[in-house]
Scaffold this active site. Structure first.
Site, mmCIF file in Angstrom:
data_model
loop_
_atom_site.group_PDB
_atom_site.id
_atom_site.type_symbol
_atom_site.label_atom_id
_atom_site.label_comp_id
_atom_site.label_asym_id
_atom_site.label_seq_id
_atom_site.Cartn_x
_atom_site.Cartn_y
_atom_site.Cartn_z
ATOM 1 N N GLU A 265 0.838 -1.193 0.000
ATOM 2 C CA GLU A 265 0.000 0.000 0.000
ATOM 3 C C GLU A 265 0.874 1.244 0.000
ATOM 4 O OE1 GLU A 265 -3.823 1.899 2.445
ATOM 5 O OE2 GLU A 265 -2.811 0.123 3.214
ATOM 6 N N ASN B 116 -12.667 -0.883 -0.758
ATOM 7 C CA ASN B 116 -11.954 -1.496 0.361
ATOM 8 C C ASN B 116 -12.572 -1.019 1.667
ATOM 9 O OD1 ASN B 116 -9.449 -2.522 1.959
ATOM 10 N ND2 ASN B 116 -9.555 -0.346 2.460
ATOM 11 N N GLU B 117 -12.800 -1.963 2.574
ATOM 12 C CA GLU B 117 -13.332 -1.622 3.897
ATOM 13 C C GLU B 117 -14.463 -0.596 3.791
ATOM 14 O OE1 GLU B 117 -10.328 -0.678 6.809
ATOM 15 O OE2 GLU B 117 -9.423 -2.677 6.676
ATOM 16 N N GLU C 96 -6.465 -8.808 4.138
ATOM 17 C CA GLU C 96 -5.633 -8.061 5.096
ATOM 18 C C GLU C 96 -5.614 -8.837 6.407
ATOM 19 O OE1 GLU C 96 -6.056 -3.850 5.775
ATOM 20 O OE2 GLU C 96 -6.651 -3.487 3.675
ATOM 21 N N GLN D 70 2.180 -5.884 5.871
ATOM 22 C CA GLN D 70 2.345 -5.676 4.453
ATOM 23 C C GLN D 70 3.727 -6.153 4.023
ATOM 24 O OE1 GLN D 70 1.323 -1.665 3.254
ATOM 25 N NE2 GLN D 70 -0.663 -1.753 4.253
#
Length: 513
Positions: free
Chosen positions: A45, A192-193, A316, A365
């Protein structure tokens, strides 16, 4: 009288059952679902030095690079056989406008990364640069679209720009920018989310938006990416319930996010190093909740999608600690210890057990952010314990899972808390060998495990073990190999193959007859 007492003591000793050894039995004759290689996917990210500095230094940097990407980091990642990379976010994705990241880099607009640190975003890494990276890695691309601040037109045009082989204006623009052939986009997520940073939506509202956007994500069938719906997190199954009911035949998978936090509290999460045994225990307890989260969501999927067309994508996951002192709180930089490697391996074993539904995961990540594979400092680089866990588990990529049972398991106890002592997984790899992974959660005591392979003879094992003296053992730029895997082997004796798993250890080995 004395003789009678001795006789009673002897009887009492005889009445106590012999200590039952932990036995791990692998059923090699009945292979289960294939463990999709994408279970070992990664996530990069635009966050802190996760990309800029950690992966990307630009083509004019003195740090050796190829097309701007660091040679040392890319080389190390290639050794992990990274199958898939998710980009550009995360929360960043829902503020990312793809046109900002194409064309000459010196003419791209500079924005502010409002999610992560309020720093300037140069847009030096955009669509073409990302595909350079995945092509170098030999990985597939998982692109996350902007639902939060974008539009269905913007998203559909990005798909056309990346995938069209026509003479359309967008396809010609891609060619002008240096890529004559279409990019291969394996997966594309709509937002996302959405429950949080992606728009604070209800699952019903998001579902309607997904249907609208998906209607315009057009591409020839042979190049159209698999479309992913943004799902829930933690113990909430409402998102999976609504999405799997309403999006039948319209989504390849539903995403899910779960982070392991030692304290279970976002405000004060716990330290990455220097922690006590109580936080070793709480971290492992919390990461093992992944099993229940997957079970609960899979039960919903089995009800609404009995044909198993929809995958469950944990895109994630990982450990999340308090940031290192003296660093930007928005950069999410933390150290990485033996505890993180144990967490990773426990999750791998859980994912393997649900291989029929869990077809992708992406740890958060890849570099310098949260539970990273690699940590960099200017031109220096080190490999983390989590990196080594991933490398040890490479044989499980696209391997056929095998049923495993653990009998007479030990328990690791601390105060009122207790978790299983041994976690196990097994698979038949593409090289034909049988591989077994064992994790000992107890930070003090080794455990003897009797390995039994039903239907086959197990005479020896050969592999690697990752452990250390300290619970928070980690590598630094001064001591880059303070913790790394060591050779591991065992031989059968008297018809029994016993494997001694050290305390706080991850062991992966192949079995020979």
């Amino acid at each position: 009288m004395k003789a009678l007492k001795l006789s009673l003591i002897s009887l009492a000793i005889a009445a106590v059952p012999a200590f039952a050894q932990v036995t791990v039995t692998v059923d090699a004759a009945h292979p289960g679902p294939v463990i999709n290689k994408n279970v070992y996917g990664q996530f990069a990210e635009h966050l802190g030095s996760g990309i800029y500095g950690g992966l990307w230094v630009g083509p004019n940097s003195k740090i050796p690079n190829t097309k701007g990407w660091r040679n040392d980091v890319v080389g190390a990642l290639k050794d992990l056989h990274v199958p898939l990379v998710r980009w550009p976010g995360g929360c960043f994705a829902d503020e990312y406008h793809w046109r900002d990241g194409i064309g000459p880099r010196d003419k791209r607009p500079v924005k502010v990364n409002t999610n992560w640190g309020g720093v300037e975003e140069s847009n030096a890494v955009g669509t073409h640069e990302f595909f350079d990276l995945v092509e170098m890695l030999g990985a597939d691309a998982y692109v996350n679209g902007n639902l939060g601040t974008g539009s269905s037109r913007e998203m559909s045009e990005w798909i056309e720009y990346m995938t069209s082989d026509s003479k359309s204006t967008l396809a010609e623009l891609r060619r002008k920018n240096g890529h004559p052939k279409p990019f291969k986009v394996a997966y594309f997520a709509v937002g996302n989310e959405a429950w949080g940073c992606g728009g604070n939506m209800r699952p019903e509202y998001y579902t309607d938006m997904y249907k609208q956007y998906d209607s315009f994500l057009k591409a020839p069938r042979e190049v159209r990416p698999k479309i992913i719906a943004s799902g829930g997190n933690d113990s909430d199954t409402r998102w999976t319930e609504v999405l799997s009911r309403e999006l039948k035949n319209r989504t390849d998978g539903i995403s899910f996010h779960y982070y392991t936090i030692p304290t279970g509290q976002w405000k004060v999460k716990g330290a990455a190093t220097g922690f006590d045994e109580a936080q070793w225990m709480s971290t492992l307890q919390n990461t093992l909740k992944m099993e229940n989260h997957i079970q609960d969501n899979v039960a919903v999927l089995d009800k609404n999608d009995p044909q198993k067309k929809i995958g469950f994508y944990v895109d994630e996951w990982g450990t999340w600690y308090d940031v290192e002192k003296g660093t930007n709180a928005g950069f999410l930089y933390q150290q990485n210890t033996l505890r993180d490697a144990v967490v990773a391996a426990l999750n791998f074993n859980i994912f393997h057990a649900h291989a029929d539904r869990v077809r992708m995961t992406n740890i958060a990540q890849m570099v310098n952010v949260l539970q990273s594979m690699i940590i960099t400092d200017k031109d220096k680089m080190l490999l983390t314990p989590t990196y080594y866990a991933y490398k040890m588990y490479v044989p499980f990529q696209d391997a056929a899972s095998l049923p495993v049972s653990v009998a007479n398991d030990t328990s690791y106890k601390l105060g009122a808390s207790s978790i299983p002592g041994i976690s196990a997984s097994a698979a038949r790899a593409k090289d034909g060998k049988l591989y077994v992974a064992l994790v000992n959660t107890n930070p003090h005591e080794a455990t003897d495990v009797v390995l039994s392979v039903a239907g086959e003879s197990a005479q020896s094992v050969q592999g690697q073990v990752l452990t250390a003296v300290a619970m928070d053992a980690h590598n630094t730029m001064e001591q880059k190999q303070a913790i790394k895997p060591a050779p591991f082997s065992a031989q059968a004796a008297n018809g029994k193959l016993t494997v001694k798993v050290p305390a706080k250890a991850v062991v992966v080995f192949s079995v020979a007859g």
